[in-house]
Design a protein around this motif. Structure first.
Motif, PDB file in Angstrom:
ATOM      1  N   LYS A 226       0.953  -1.160   0.072  1.00  0.00           N
ATOM      2  CA  LYS A 226      -0.022  -0.033  -0.036  1.00  0.00           C
ATOM      3  C   LYS A 226       0.736   1.330  -0.021  1.00  0.00           C
ATOM      4  CE  LYS A 226      -3.858  -1.934   2.767  1.00  0.00           C
ATOM      5  NZ  LYS A 226      -4.623  -1.852   3.816  1.00  0.00           N
ATOM      6  N   ARG A 227       1.853   1.280   0.880  1.00  0.00           N
ATOM      7  CA  ARG A 227       2.803   2.605   0.835  1.00  0.00           C
ATOM      8  C   ARG A 227       3.458   2.593  -0.253  1.00  0.00           C
ATOM      9  NH1 ARG A 227       0.026   0.475   5.020  1.00  0.00           N
ATOM     10  NH2 ARG A 227      -0.306   2.393   6.646  1.00  0.00           N
TER      11      ARG A 227
ATOM     12  N   LEU B 169       1.355   4.086  -2.887  1.00  0.00           N
ATOM     13  CA  LEU B 169       1.100   5.574  -2.840  1.00  0.00           C
ATOM     14  C   LEU B 169       2.743   6.441  -2.987  1.00  0.00           C
ATOM     15  CD1 LEU B 169      -0.010   7.932  -1.262  1.00  0.00           C
ATOM     16  CD2 LEU B 169       0.784   7.383   0.906  1.00  0.00           C
ATOM     17  N   THR B 170       3.669   5.955  -2.556  1.00  0.00           N
ATOM     18  CA  THR B 170       4.890   6.319  -2.978  1.00  0.00           C
ATOM     19  C   THR B 170       4.880   6.678  -4.343  1.00  0.00           C
ATOM     20  OG1 THR B 170       5.804   5.458  -0.877  1.00  0.00           O
ATOM     21  CG2 THR B 170       7.353   6.411  -2.515  1.00  0.00           C
TER      22      THR B 170
ATOM     23  N   GLN C 232       3.054   9.220  -5.822  1.00  0.00           N
ATOM     24  CA  GLN C 232       3.330  10.682  -5.499  1.00  0.00           C
ATOM     25  C   GLN C 232       4.550  11.135  -6.255  1.00  0.00           C
ATOM     26  OE1 GLN C 232       3.857  10.730  -1.301  1.00  0.00           O
ATOM     27  NE2 GLN C 232       1.816  11.288  -1.060  1.00  0.00           N
TER      28      GLN C 232
END
Lengths: 259, 525, 315, 676
Positions: free
Chosen positions: A99-100, A103-104, A107
């Motif tokens: 998940k992270r 997201l990263t 971004q």
């Protein structure tokens, strides 16, 4: 060691259209020179964000420091996704971690490249049977290069990076566009793993629209599902709403309709 | 003049063919404001038996009459001072009334203020009426007695007489203070009584010394012989004793321990009369003595020191005071200290400043005590009072500003006068007094406006209902006095000029002697 | 008509053509500053690499970085102020370098002296701070709060130095300062006349450039490069440009204050590179100071040295 | 020629150069006017009033208008349109002030003259008066405008009296006009007290904490006033007159000890109002808690009346050169250095106190105290540039602080809070207010290109050329602290994450925006072209007998380091242009992302998590200097209050004695002992 040609390609073969947006006509005679320059600069200046979750991370310091010195190639580490060009994922990615990572990745500013290091990113490696590990990284985000091995040596890392540099310079490293073009596909995989209410604060669809990266498979059943349960985040645009002026305007509007 | 006979019979007119008869007659009428209230006071009880209504009416009537007489006399006679020998006995032996502008002014003030703060007028609350009816005649009698004595103090020309009136005033005020009959009032009165009695004894000793030294108690005569007989320690000792004696009522510093308790427990109007009026008359006596008899720098210094101590202790104590009447009481001590300081300044400036500050305090403090009628009790209880009584609160602010001495109000010009006077005096003691006044003013502003801000705070819900606005009569009086203050502030120049004339007259010892003894007396040679 | 006669030939003859030269200077000075700044950045990275026994980046690496960042296809903005912040950061320095005399060009040095320069260089910092604030990232805000604290730390010795130099030469005008230093050769250089102030100035320079041990406000591992946390693409590129100017400004200012400015471009650039190399060399052997330690250090040693220097200057 | 409406209209029409067709109209008007002027009423009253108005002394006209404002506010303040009326009246006052022409012309005495008890009070306007009156009326004008619309509506809705506010404001202006025009000690004190009490009124209007703050102010102000009154009495004791001429002569003849006394008394009195160091504790709370528009007025100009007093007496009458000769015994300092150091400490301590505030109003109010230090410091340096800087800073600071407070109160108006930990991200909702605050903080911090830079630059420069290193460092340290705290101000209000409860916040109402934007423009203009303001300052300097600053349109000419703001601002703007070109010209399009799309180490941000850094903003610095905030002055204040309390307790104890007669006896014995 993975060769450039063996880079897994998600979906259909990609057309080569680097630097030129579809439909725009370049009349500038220096355009091609300029594009070459930009591509060269992009290939010679790579800021790297390493997402070091597994054992593969230990092979990176030798690649960066005096023995192999990545900076020779214009590669240097950075700390925030906004600044980075490369997302380096070393080792297994658990579901929570993924998940992270997503997201990263979302971004980061395009063009952006993902490198999967170690076997775990390729197929789950020794965690193949783990219920909590994502097996194939390129199901969830486009990966430009896998550097296989358990763990790959610094030479392999450097070689992989050189391969990426070569791909960028020649304009072949555009996997990142695939994420926009086939967002529905990636989102679907993500939803299957994380559940239907999965969402990130980034708005990939709006971004795709804004940058003309909208593709035929950007929207689909999965994005519909996303929009169903999520109020889209509006960008907090600066607005000047002076009450008195607005009141006057609305009054004149009413007056207009009355007539 | 046809009327000479009855007048002659009644008052023992000292006929002198050289004098203008009308003038003399009018002049003699000045005795009436002393005598009439006295008579009325004694008539009060019998009259109350006959008709309560008439008895209630008697006091105001007499006072109005008295005020009219004084005013009339003043207008008829003009600015020059005159003296009246009562009973036809000539000056050194008989009782002499001396009426210069200062005396007339204060005599008039006595009538007017007693009328304004007449205990029976406009006392609104119904529950008090029944109890009030029982006490009314006695209380009215005492008030009349006080008025009579106070007028007497203003006019008397000899020390013995002054002492008598002084005691009369004391008795009347004891009665008035405990007229409500509450326990605290009784205790306060007792304390007052002790102090007063002790003071009287000392004053009597002082008078005795004076008499032993000079053989006379007539002020004019004392003034004549003072330079020879009263110079030096003996005279000063006499002055000190008199100062202590009369200082009790004048609220001078160590002699005023009765003040806070009495004003905090006495009916507010009585406090107004005592603080505003009686204290001024006491100090007037001291000033007369100072000017006529004890023209020595040490005497002034004595007064100055007491004044400074009074200003400091009064204002500082007021800063700590937790209820409104007590705050006003302490503030009044401070103000009387200021009066004392002002009178201690040499020459006309001092008298001018002293008279002005005394009048100013008379107006302001009486009005404030009037407002305190319903606002007694803790300062906390005053929170939000301005909501119910905006006019009263506004008046409070006006009076407070003037007390502090904010230009362009009258209070400022007075303070300036005192300060300039002190600077011109220039001795270290004077400068000390200057500093004390400045310090005290700062303290004064702080506590007064602590109250003012409290008045204007949003009211505490359940308390606000209990807090009744000041009675309409009191507010009316405050309005009247406030108007006076504003008028004087606007007409500051003529007022100061008038007061200067008055001060010059008061400071003129020779004029006093000449007025009381029209011809040089034989025995003087 | 009146206005026509003013443009007649008589008028033209009176027109002063010096302003053309000035305009040229104003265009050239920022350009030179940028190019020299790129060289300085390269030098810094090379020094760092050499000290770590690495090869280091190639010659045009700083330029490639900037081009790449500007050429990013998606650019993440956090709003107008974010963008204007970068514009101010670049623009402030473009303006500030015109106040710094270089050989043959004085620019606007006479119109605003040392103090104006000092405060002019705060405009980019303010712009950056605004931009970072608009990013709405607490890491960035923390970084700015630390950067401003650092400024509070190093500006105290800095202004002491500036006072000393200005008082010594009796002028705030940089052109005059340089002329006065060049008048008597090395003997009249600031560093010879005021060694203590020069030392304090060097200290301040270290802080001003934000090099180790005074780089708490970027602290990559702790607050993710602080002010730059949300800066990507051309936003970061703008900051890279700003860094070039910053290095140039700091170096040239120090040279102008203490090393007699530039007699010619060769010696001038040599001095600038040497001066800028010193902090970088020191930086690589230090870890990082905490904010309060940094403030304490700056308010103690360089300040005391500077005050001592002033004491000498004033007697 | 006798003035009549007809002649006035004739002159007007002649000036307009109307075409022929209008002659007929003019004829009708003239005919009508003739009829009017021939009427009995006109000849009796109208003619007289007209001539009176036209022939009136300009200073009187100013006073009359100001008094008229006060009166009308008293009568009509309750009306809804009173705000607009007030704006017009302040505008008229401003016009009346300009018509006095006392800045460049000769000083002009008012015909109004009050004689009280042999003493006459009179007023006269000169350049200094003009300068301060201009700032005062200007501030009154913008404040009234700010308060006229939406602000006042909200104020009324809270159950507060609009009339009281209007009256307080008008009274403040009136008092200040009297004060700055005072021409003798008595009129000075009259004005002083009027200003003090009017400020008190304005502060105490809303009750609650404001009333407490106002009471504290009162304690300080009245103490200060008493010091001044004491000084006035002392001067009178020496000079025998309240007239300034006599005062100047008296001061010249005074011994050093006397001048010291005077300096301490006057300096102390004025310092209280200015908020100089030991006397500064009242100011922040009193100014911050006042109702918004009132706070603007107080913050911008009210405290400067203390500076006015210092300028008139200490700079003008005693003179800086005399101050330099007054040595403090047993030290190397002269009184001038003492004052300069007090000023420097006043810069530093309150500025760093401001740094700790988490209420925007308090933060600005504390800065107000600190900025007063710059003005005094500049004046104490006393050379041409320094004193001009100090004076100019009065003007620059007034417009800056007014704009800043207006912006902050606009935010309060919209969000209901000034707590810096409760705001954030408002730039997207109130961009114009942000702009105003931005201009303001740049000016307050003294950075180019805004007005504040020019005046601060002048102060710095004079400190350098006069060789005052420590004071210079102190001044710069103050500026640095200002930069720190104003960044915190703008960051915590406008930058960072927008809170959920502020999603629907609208821009400040137009009635508040217009004066704010006007002031911002003025701030920029006064920085861009400081010449006009410098010309006023130069006149003031000339009148005070100070060396006059060599000003030009763009700043100051001096071969040893001048300042030309036109060039500097020009190049800065050009630089911004280049920056914009670099930024927008090269590189891809940017896209605005949502504030929650933000780096958080991989964390997913949601609206219910406050992703904002605002509390303890300078944590690192506070680790170091935090322990230095000992509250020494508060301790001093408390001990003083406790001492007073103790003294009062003792005094009151005398009245509680169980045996008062013993006290009497003791007094009698003591007195007798003394006389015998």
């Amino acid at each position: 060691m993975t060769h450039i040609d063996q880079v897994p390609t998600p979906g259909a073969p990609r057309p080569v259209e680097i630097g030129v947006k579809p439909g725009t006509k370049r009349t500038n005679p220096f355009a091609r020179v300029f594009d070459e320059l930009v591509r060269f600069a992009q290939s010679r200046s790579l800021f790297m964000l390493h997402y070091c979750t597994g054992c593969g991370a230990v092979e990176l310091p030798p690649a960066m420091t005096s023995r192999f010195d990545m900076e020779r190639l214009g590669i240097q580490p950075m700390v925030s996704p906004r600044q980075a060009d490369i997302l380096l994922i070393t080792g297994y990615v658990s579901v929570k971690t993924l998940k992270r990572v997503i997201l990263t990745y979302e971004q980061m500013n395009s063009p952006k490249y993902v490198i999967g290091i170690c076997s775990c990113t390729v197929n789950g490696g020794m965690y193949w049977q783990s219920y909590a590990t994502a097996k194939k990284l390129n199901d969830y985000m486009p990966v430009d290069i896998y550097i296989a091995g358990c763990m790959p040596r610094p030479e392999a890392v450097i070689e992989g990076l050189r391969g990426l540099i070569e791909n960028i310079r020649t304009g072949r490293a555009d996997a990142w566009k695939d994420y926009y073009r086939r967002y529905d596909h990636y989102l679907g995989n993500q939803q299957r793993l994380f559940g239907a209410d999965w969402q990130t604060p980034t708005d990939v669809i709006a971004e795709a629209r804004h940058y003309d990266l909208f593709g035929p498979a950007t929207l689909g059943a999965h994005t519909a599902l996303l929009e169903q349960h999520q109020r889209p985040l509006e960008a907090l645009e600066m607005r000047i709403e002076i009450p008195e002026l607005m009141r006057r305007r609305s009054r004149s509007d009413q007056g207009g309709t009355a007539q | 003049m046809t009327l000479e006979l009855p007048v002659d019979l009644l008052f023992g007119l000292n006929l002198d063919l050289n004098l203008d008869l009308t003038r003399v007659m009018t002049a003699n009428a000045i005795v009436l404001p002393v005598v009439l209230p006295l008579l009325a006071a004694f008539l009060m009880q019998p009259l109350a038996q006959v008709s309560r209504f008439l008895a209630r009416l008697l006091g105001p009537l007499v006072l109005t009459l008295g005020a009219w007489i004084i005013l009339n006399t003043w207008l008829e006679v003009g600015p020059a001072p005159f003296s009246v020998a009562i009973g036809g006995f000539a000056a050194p032996l008989g009782i002499v009334f001396y009426a210069d502008q200062l005396a007339l002014l204060f005599a008039l003030a006595v009538q007017v203020f007693t009328l304004l703060f007449w205990p029976g007028l406009g006392a609104g609350a119904k529950s008090e009426v029944a109890a009030d009816r029982q006490r009314a005649p006695r209380r009215d009698a005492l008030a009349l007695l006080l008025a009579s004595a106070a007028t007497g103090l203003a006019l008397s020309g000899d020390l013995f007489n002054i002492f008598v009136f002084y005691e009369l005033a004391a008795v009347a005020s004891f009665g008035l203070v405990c007229a409500d009959g509450s326990g605290r009032a009784w205790i306060a009165t007792l304390r007052y009584l002790f102090i007063s009695a002790f003071g009287s004894v000392l004053a009597l000793v002082g008078i005795a010394i004076l008499y032993l030294q000079t053989g006379t108690l007539n002020l004019a005569q004392l003034a004549q012989v003072a330079p020879e007989t009263l110079q030096g320690p003996i005279g000063l000792a006499a002055f000190a004793l008199l100062l202590i004696g009369f200082g009790v009522k004048a609220e001078l510093f160590p002699l005023n321990a009765w003040v806070p308790e009495v004003y905090a427990t006495a009916p507010a109007r009585v406090s107004a009369l005592l603080a505003g009026l009686v204290s001024k008359l006491a100090i007037l006596v001291i000033v007369r003595l100072l000017i006529l008899v004890f023209q020595q720098p040490e005497a002034s210094q004595l007064l100055l020191v007491l004044g400074v101590l009074g200003v400091l202790t009064g204002e500082f104590s007021a800063w700590r005071a937790q209820d409104f009447p007590r705050l006003l009481a302490f503030s009044s001590i401070g103000q009387l200290g200021l009066v004392a300081i002002a009178f201690s300044i040499d020459g006309t400036t001092g008298i001018l400043a002293g008279t002005a500050v005394a009048l100013h305090h008379l107006i302001v403090k009486s009005a404030l005590f009037g407002l305190a009628n319903r606002w007694s009790g803790g300062l906390d209880a005053l929170t939000g009072a301005a909501k119910g009584a905006p006019r009263a609160a506004g008046l409070f602010v006006l009076f407070a500003l003037s007390l502090i001495g904010v230009p362009p109000l009258w209070g400022f010009w007075i303070k300036l006068l005192i300060m300039v006077g002190l600077v011109q005096g220039g001795s270290p003691l004077d400068l000390l007094a200057l500093g004390a006044i400045l310090l005290a003013t700062a303290v004064e502003a702080h506590y007064l406006f602590r109250v003012a801000l409290r008045l204007y705070q949003p009211p505490v819900p359940d308390r606000a209902l209990r807090l009744a606005p000041p009675a309409r009569w009191d507010t009316g009086v405050a309005y009247l006095l406030g108007a006076c203050l504003v008028v004087i502030s606007v007409a500051i120049t003529p007022t100061t000029e008038a007061l200067r004339v008055l001060a010059q007259q008061t400071g003129d010892v020779l004029l006093y002697i000449d007025t009381v003894f029209p011809q040089p007396l034989a025995y003087k040679e | 008509m009146d206005w026509l006669s003013a443009v007649s030939l008589d008028g033209l003859a009176a027109v002063d053509f010096r302003w053309l030269g000035l305009v040229l200077e104003l265009i050239l000075m920022p350009l030179i500053a940028f190019v020299v700044g790129l060289g300085l950045v390269l030098m810094l990275r090379k020094i760092a690499a050499r000290l770590q026994r690495r090869v280091g980046p190639p010659l045009l690496q700083p330029l490639w970085d900037i081009i790449k960042l500007h050429a990013k296809e998606t650019q993440t903005s956090h709003g107008l102020i974010h963008e204007i912040g970068i514009v101010m950061a670049i623009g402030g320095y473009v303006a500030a370098v015109t106040l710094l005399p270089v050989p043959g060009m004085n620019g606007l040095a006479a119109q605003g002296g040392l103090i104006a320069l000092l405060y002019m260089t705060m405009i980019p910092s303010l712009g950056l701070a605004l931009g970072v604030g608009q990013c709405a990232n607490p890491n960035g805000s923390i970084g700015i709060s630390r950067a401003l604290t650092a400024m509070l730390a190093y500006d105290v010795p800095m202004v002491i130095v500036i006072f000393g130099v200005a008082f010594h030469f009796g002028s705030l005008n940089l052109v005059y300062l340089i002329a006065a230093q060049q008048a008597g050769g090395i003997a009249t250089w600031g560093i010879v006349q005021m060694p203590l102030l020069a030392l304090a100035g060097l200290f301040a320079l270290q802080g001003m450039l934000g090099k180790q041990p005074f780089e708490i406000y970027v602290a990559p591992a702790e607050i993710a490069t602080g002010p730059m946390v949300e800066m990507g693409g051309k936003f970061l590129g703008g900051l890279f440009v700003m860094q070039c100017f910053q290095l140039y400004t700091a170096g040239v200012l120090y040279v102008a204050l203490f090393l007699g400015g530039g007699e010619n471009w060769l010696t001038f650039l040599f001095k600038v590179f040497v001066v800028t190399a010193i902090p970088m060399t020191i930086a690589m052997v230090f870890p990082r100071y905490r904010t309060e330690d940094m403030v304490r250090l700056f308010w103690k040693w360089p300040t005391m040295i500077g005050l001592l220097g002033i004491a000498f200057v004033m007697n | 020629m006798a003035t009549s409406p007809t002649t006035v209209v004739d002159q007007l029409l002649a000036g307009l150069h109307l075409p022929d067709g209008f002659d007929a109209v003019a004829g009708v008007i003239r005919e009508f006017l003739d009829q009017v002027t021939n009427s009995a009423i006109w000849t009796r009253y109208g003619q007289q009033s007209l001539e009176w108005l036209i022939g009136m002394n300009p200073v009187d006209r100013l006073f009359m208008l100001s008094a008229l404002t006060l009166l009308l506010m008293l009568l009509l303040g309750r009306l809804r349109s009173a705000g607009v009326l007030a704006v017009l009246l302040y505008g008229a006052q401003f016009a009346a002030l300009l018509s006095t022409d006392t800045l460049f012309g000769a000083p002009l005495a008012a015909a109004v003259r009050i004689t009280v008890a042999d003493q006459s009070l009179h007023w006269s306007y000169d350049a200094l008066s003009w300068f301060f009156a201009m700032i005062t009326i200007g501030t009154g004008f913008v404040t009234a405008w700010y308060a006229a619309g939406s602000w006042m509506r909200r104020y009324r809705e809270a159950g507060r009296s609009a009339r009281a506010f209007h009256v307080a404001l008008a009274l403040n202006c009136f008092g200040m006009l009297l004060l700055v025009g005072s021409a003798d000690l008595l009129s000075l004190f009259l004005g002083w007290e009027l200003v003090s009490w009017a400020s008190f009124l304005l502060m105490a209007l809303v009750g609650g904490p404001a009333a407490q703050a106002a009471l504290k102010y009162l304690a300080y102000a009245i103490s200060g006033a008493m010091l001044i009154l004491g000084a006035i009495a002392l001067i009178y004791g020496i000079s025998g007159s309240f007239e300034y001429d006599a005062v100047v002569a008296a001061i010249r003849s005074m011994t050093d000890a006397q001048v010291w006394t005077l300096l301490l008394l006057l300096g102390g009195g004025f310092a209280v109002k200015l908020g100089l160091l030991p006397f500064h504790l009242w100011q922040a709370a009193a100014y911050a808690e006042a109702p918004g528009a009132g706070s603007v007025f107080l913050g911008a100009i009210s405290a400067r009346m203390g500076l006015f007093g210092i300028i008139v007496f200490i700079v003008g009458m005693i003179g800086v050169s005399r101050l330099m000769t007054l040595e403090i015994p047993y030290t190397f300092m002269s009184s001038r250095e003492l004052i300069a150091w007090i000023a420097a400490l006043t810069i530093i301590v309150p500025t760093y106190t401001a740094l700790q505030q988490h209420d925007a109003r308090y933060l600005l109010a504390w800065h107000g105290i600190g900025q007063g230090g710059y003005m005094l410091l500049g004046l104490m340096v006393g050379d041409a540039v320094g004193s001009a800087g100090g004076l100019l800073h009065c003007f620059n600071y007034a417009i800056t602080q007014a704009a800043l407070l207006m912006a902050v109160f606009a935010v309060v108006h919209r969000t209901g809070t000034a707590d810096l930990n409760q705001l954030g991200g408002l730039v997207t909702r109130m961009p114009l207010t942000f702009l105003v605050l931005l201009f303001g903080i740049i000016s307050l911090a003294g950075l180019p290109p805004m007005a504040g830079f020019v005046s601060k630059w002048m102060v710095y420069r004079s400190l350098i050329t006069e060789g005052m290193p420590l004071l210079f460092v102190a001044a710069v340290v103050g500026t640095l602290g200002t930069i720190l705290s104003v960044y915190k101000l703008i960051h915590n209000i406008f930058l960072g994450q927008l809170r959920v409860e502020h999603q629907e916040v609208a821009e400040a109402p137009l009635s508040m925006l217009i004066p704010m934007l006007g002031l911002s423009a003025l701030i920029f203009l006064a920085g861009f072209i400081p010449g006009p303001a410098l010309s006023w300052v130069a006149q003031v300097q000339g009148q005070l007998g100070l060396p006059v600053v060599p000003w030009v349109l763009g700043g100051i000419v001096d071969p040893r380091g001048g300042l030309d703001m036109i060039w500097l601002v020009g190049i800065l703007m050009a630089g911004f242009g280049v920056g914009a070109l670099v930024f927008y010209g090269f590189g891809g399009r940017s896209r605005r992302v949502h504030q929650l799309d933000n780096y958080a180490g991989g964390h997913f941000l949601t609206a219910d998590v406050h992703y904002q850094y605002s509390d303890n903003f300078y944590a690192g610095l506070m680790h170091l200097i935090g322990p230095w905030y000992r509250g020494s002055f508060r301790w001093l204040e408390r001990s003083l209050a406790a001492t007073l309390d103790l003294v009062s307790f003792g005094a009151e104890g005398l009245y509680r004695l169980a045996q008062p007669t013993l006290l009497m006896l003791a007094a009698a014995v003591a007195m007798l002992a003394w006389v015998l």
